[in-house]
Write a protein that holds these residues in place. Structure first.
Motif, PDB file in Angstrom:
ATOM      1  N   LEU A  81       0.829  -1.196   0.000  1.00 42.69           N
ATOM      2  CA  LEU A  81       0.000   0.000   0.000  1.00 42.69           C
ATOM      3  C   LEU A  81       0.866   1.250   0.000  1.00 42.69           C
ATOM      4  O   LEU A  81       1.884   1.317   0.686  1.00 42.69           O
ATOM      5  N   LEU A  82       0.449   2.233  -0.772  1.00 39.47           N
ATOM      6  CA  LEU A  82       1.085   3.543  -0.761  1.00 39.47           C
ATOM      7  C   LEU A  82       0.261   4.451   0.144  1.00 39.47           C
ATOM      8  O   LEU A  82      -0.952   4.570  -0.024  1.00 39.47           O
ATOM      9  N   ARG A  83       0.925   5.086   1.120  1.00 37.63           N
ATOM     10  CA  ARG A  83       0.229   5.954   2.066  1.00 37.63           C
ATOM     11  C   ARG A  83       0.726   7.387   1.919  1.00 37.63           C
ATOM     12  O   ARG A  83       1.921   7.625   1.766  1.00 37.63           O
ATOM     13  N   LEU A  84      -0.204   8.323   1.995  1.00 37.76           N
ATOM     14  CA  LEU A  84       0.106   9.745   1.872  1.00 37.76           C
ATOM     15  C   LEU A  84       0.125  10.365   3.263  1.00 37.76           C
ATOM     16  O   LEU A  84      -0.844  10.246   4.016  1.00 37.76           O
ATOM     17  N   VAL A  85       1.230  11.028   3.594  1.00 31.23           N
ATOM     18  CA  VAL A  85       1.386  11.707   4.881  1.00 31.23           C
ATOM     19  C   VAL A  85       1.649  13.184   4.615  1.00 31.23           C
ATOM     20  O   VAL A  85       2.710  13.547   4.099  1.00 31.23           O
ATOM     21  N   PRO A  86       0.688  14.073   4.930  1.00 28.06           N
ATOM     22  CA  PRO A  86       0.883  15.502   4.694  1.00 28.06           C
ATOM     23  C   PRO A  86       1.638  16.174   5.843  1.00 28.06           C
ATOM     24  O   PRO A  86       1.360  15.916   7.015  1.00 28.06           O
TER      25      PRO A  86
END
Length: 264
Positions: free
Chosen positions: A20-25
């Motif tokens: 899974l690719l996770r986005l962390v802002p």
């Protein structure tokens, strides 16, 4: 007999979940010095956890000499042409591309797919930019953008303004990391006081609890490293999933291969 490349475990491998690719802002506010330092340390911590990291800087514009996200989206260059091999992880200019990607509104299936297509080989996509740009793209996703704060009056004010923007414009609750930048008791007390001040302001004016922690971020210190790693794990829990990678590292038999196996 089985054809080459196939064995008794082929069926199980076909069912193995893709990474899974996770986005962390991460929010940029104020001068950006404390935020960029925290961003760099987080990338180190995630890499140490065997999580490949890519960084999108959505405030930095793509140029002819520094191509970035817009060139990828328009397929005018490959990811390899964008990467700077002198850096431990890719940092991609993305101001124009980010705006184009979310021109039609917040995160959707098509924008998730585009990010997976180009960054699916990574585990974490750190997106670094202002609260306004992050909020417009990630509104109502439930992700918790990280707001790093140096315990000084001006950064505290700009951080509070960024948090108000995230809540008012995007319904996003922030996570706050108050940075202890020096290994002294004075700096620890300043960080604790800054955390208390922000919490009081948040409760009084916004009416809810502030998710915050103090983080020892001075370099070359074992305790500081543990704090950053704990923060990285916490952010992963509240990250925005972009779905499975479009790139599989496993052999996936074609329909023709499967038919050949069945025929035997």
């Amino acid at each position: 007999m089985f054809e080459a490349g196939l064995d008794q475990g082929a069926g199980l491998r076909r069912q193995t979940p893709k990474p899974l690719l996770r986005l962390v802002p991460v929010v940029r506010h104020g001068s950006g010095e404390a935020e960029s330092r925290m961003l760099w340390q987080l990338a180190h911590a995630l890499t140490d956890l065997d999580l490949p990291v890519a960084v999108l800087d959505i405030d930095s514009h793509e140029t002819e000499d520094a191509p970035g996200l817009i060139e990828l989206l328009q397929e005018r260059c490959s990811l390899a042409e964008v990467l700077d091999e002198t850096l431990p992880w890719p940092i991609v200019p993305a101001a124009v591309g980010w705006q184009e990607l979310f021109r039609q509104g917040p995160l959707s299936d098509s924008s998730r797919q585009a990010l997976r297509h180009w960054f699916g080989a990574y585990s974490v996509l750190l997106v670094y930019g202002t609260a306004e740009r992050l909020g417009q793209a990630l509104a109502n996703t439930g992700v918790r953008p990280l707001v790093p704060v140096a315990p000084e009056p001006r950064p505290m004010l700009s951080a509070y303004q960024a948090m108000k923007t995230l809540i008012a414009q995007a319904l996003l609750m922030p996570s706050v990391a108050i940075m202890v930048t020096q290994a002294t008791e004075t700096q620890v007390r300043k960080a604790l006081q800054a955390r208390k001040t922000l919490q009081n302001c948040f409760t009084r004016h916004i009416g809810c609890y502030l998710d915050s922690m103090t983080v020892k971020s001075f370099t070359d210190d074992e305790v500081a490293g543990r704090d950053i790693q704990m923060l990285a794990l916490r952010l992963m829990e509240n990250a925005c999933s972009l779905g499975a990678s479009s790139v599989s590292l496993l052999h996936r038999p074609t329909d023709e291969e499967v038919q050949l196996v069945r025929s035997h």
